[in-house]
Scaffold this active site. Structure first.
Site, short mmCIF file in Angstrom:
data_model
loop_
_atom_site.label_atom_id
_atom_site.label_comp_id
_atom_site.label_asym_id
_atom_site.label_seq_id
_atom_site.Cartn_x
_atom_site.Cartn_y
_atom_site.Cartn_z
N HIS A 17 0.86 -1.20 0.00
CA HIS A 17 0.00 0.00 0.00
C HIS A 17 0.89 1.24 0.00
CE1 HIS A 17 -3.91 1.99 1.74
NE2 HIS A 17 -3.20 2.88 1.05
N HIS A 19 1.25 4.85 -2.38
CA HIS A 19 0.88 5.71 -3.51
C HIS A 19 2.16 6.37 -3.97
CE1 HIS A 19 -3.47 5.47 -2.51
NE2 HIS A 19 -2.98 5.26 -1.30
N HIS A 197 -9.60 1.00 -1.41
CA HIS A 197 -9.58 1.63 -0.09
C HIS A 197 -11.02 1.57 0.44
CE1 HIS A 197 -5.75 3.21 -1.41
NE2 HIS A 197 -5.62 4.01 -0.37
N GLU A 200 -11.44 3.30 5.77
CA GLU A 200 -10.43 4.22 6.33
C GLU A 200 -11.21 5.29 7.09
OE1 GLU A 200 -8.17 6.47 3.43
OE2 GLU A 200 -6.59 6.99 4.86
N ASP A 278 1.68 3.98 2.84
CA ASP A 278 0.64 4.82 2.23
C ASP A 278 1.25 5.99 1.45
OD1 ASP A 278 -1.96 5.37 1.55
OD2 ASP A 278 -2.62 6.01 3.53
N ASP A 279 1.53 7.10 2.11
CA ASP A 279 2.10 8.28 1.46
C ASP A 279 3.27 8.76 2.32
OD1 ASP A 279 -0.04 8.96 -0.71
OD2 ASP A 279 -1.16 8.51 1.12
N1 HPA Z 1 -6.67 7.38 1.23
C1 HPA Z 1 -7.37 7.65 0.12
N2 HPA Z 1 -6.81 8.12 -0.98
C2 HPA Z 1 -5.49 8.31 -0.99
C3 HPA Z 1 -4.73 8.04 0.11
C4 HPA Z 1 -5.34 7.54 1.28
O1 HPA Z 1 -4.73 7.28 2.34
N3 HPA Z 1 -3.46 8.34 -0.23
C5 HPA Z 1 -3.47 8.76 -1.50
N4 HPA Z 1 -4.69 8.75 -1.97
ZN ZN Z 2 -3.81 4.76 0.50
#
Ligand code: HPA
Ligand code: ZN
Length: 339
Positions: A17, A19, A197, A200, A278-279
């Site tokens: 996971h 991006h 996703h 969340e 994630d990011d």
């Molecule tokens: N959630 C949803 N969209 C996203 C995320 C995330 O954590 N990171 C990049 N796009």
């Molecule tokens: Zn994500």
């Protein structure tokens, strides 16, 4: 026996996971802005980093889409991916399945080909330089409509042999998985794997929709599944992999205390949880930072961390032979470290 932090850092692992646009570090953003002669509304790396304070997903997304504007050329996408893979290799990532958001780029006039060929070149470089394998997952932006997702899937057709699957990201609330049932069905017919996703910020009902309507192979985040006991049992029984992102959860206020992160509970409930970044440029760290952040809470022992790394290979889209090879290397590492 080595100490827990050293043990965790050295575990061979997969990242499921990530991006790729979220790995754009402020330093690289400034460098690409200069290279492409683009003005950005921050005077320094410090000022930009200072803006990374979020109280919900949308706060982050607004700044993340703005940051991606410096990515213009195939070389930019190559360099972005190469920088991520160098960091991942240092964290003992052996395999990564990375998300990209084509609509973020095509909507501002960057051709799909520029994005995907740049990323593929970065992936090939990582294999040659680090022996790190990777796969590409095309994400649809859920705040955009179904027609736009279908157009993106059509644009991807020439690269289908190099794209492993489709995903669903961006603003979750108000954009339930049901909105993309038909485009996910088409992606399945085209032989693509499916992830989304869900859970969340969105309710357990969105996870049900991702399972029942999108037929997902893997669940991204999935935290709020724990609010629904029957859903949790279903996910555990089916062996569904959850790609959990601890530091992202903290930064986006999905959890308010990292020491009480639900990942230990997920493991006790029999869920196949994994740890991911994630990011990383926006949330304070790469995959090992995410593993390490779980140590002070004291809820996970060395065996649990090995299980999390094991789950990352089991939940990957690698074929059985490659998974077995990675698991054997993981077992050898664990045996050598704990003896
Ligand atoms: N959630 C949803 N969209 C996203 C995320 C995330 O954590 N990171 C990049 N796009
Ligand atoms: Zn994500």
């Amino acid at each position: 026996m080595t100490d827990l932090a050293t043990f965790v850092a050295g575990l061979p692992k997969a990242e499921l996971h990530l991006h790729i646009e979220g790995s754009l570090e402020p330093e690289q953003m400034f460098a690409l802005a200069a290279r492409n002669r683009i003005a950005i509304p921050f005077r320094s790396v410090e000022e930009l980093r200072g803006a990374y304070s979020f109280s919900r997903l949308q706060d982050f997304l607004d700044i993340y889409y703005q940051g991606a504007d410096v990515l213009r050329t195939e070389e930019d996408f190559h360099d972005l991916a190469a920088a991520y893979f160098d960091r991942a290799a240092a964290d003992h990532v052996r395999h990564a399945e990375i998300f990209f958001d084509p609509q973020t780029h095509t909507d501002r006039g960057i051709p799909f080909q520029v994005v995907v060929d740049g990323l593929l070149a970065g992936m090939a470089g990582a294999r040659a330089k680090h022996g790190l394998t990777s796969k590409l997952i095309l994400c649809f932006l859920r705040h955009l409509d179904e027609d736009a997702a279908f157009a993106t899937l059509a644009a991807a057709e020439p690269w289908l042999d190099r794209i492993a699957g489709v995903g669903l990201d961006s603003s979750e609330l108000g954009h339930p998985p049901a909105k993309f049932a038909r485009v996910f069905a088409r992606a399945g017919e085209m032989g693509l794997r499916r992830v989304a996703h869900a859970g969340e910020e969105g309710p357990p009902a969105y996870v049900h929709e991702a399972l029942n309507l999108l037929h997902i192979d893997r669940l991204d985040h999935g935290n709020r599944s724990l609010e629904d006991a029957a859903l949790t049992t279903r996910l555990a029984r089916s062996g569904m992999t959850l790609t959990v992102c601890p530091l992202s959860n903290l930064k986006l206020c999905v959890v308010d205390d990292i020491d009480a992160h639900p990942i230990a509970r997920m493991l006790r409930l029999g869920l196949r949880a994994t740890v991911n970044s994630d990011d990383p440029a926006y949330f304070g760290g790469y995959v090992n930072d995410n593993y390490r952040a779980l140590i002070p809470g004291g809820m996970l022992d060395a065996g649990d961390f090995a299980t999390l790394a094991r789950n990352s290979f089991l939940g990957s889209f690698l074929d059985d032979e490659d998974v077995a090879r990675h698991l054997a290397a993981l077992d050898a590492y664990v045996d050598a470290s704990l003896s």
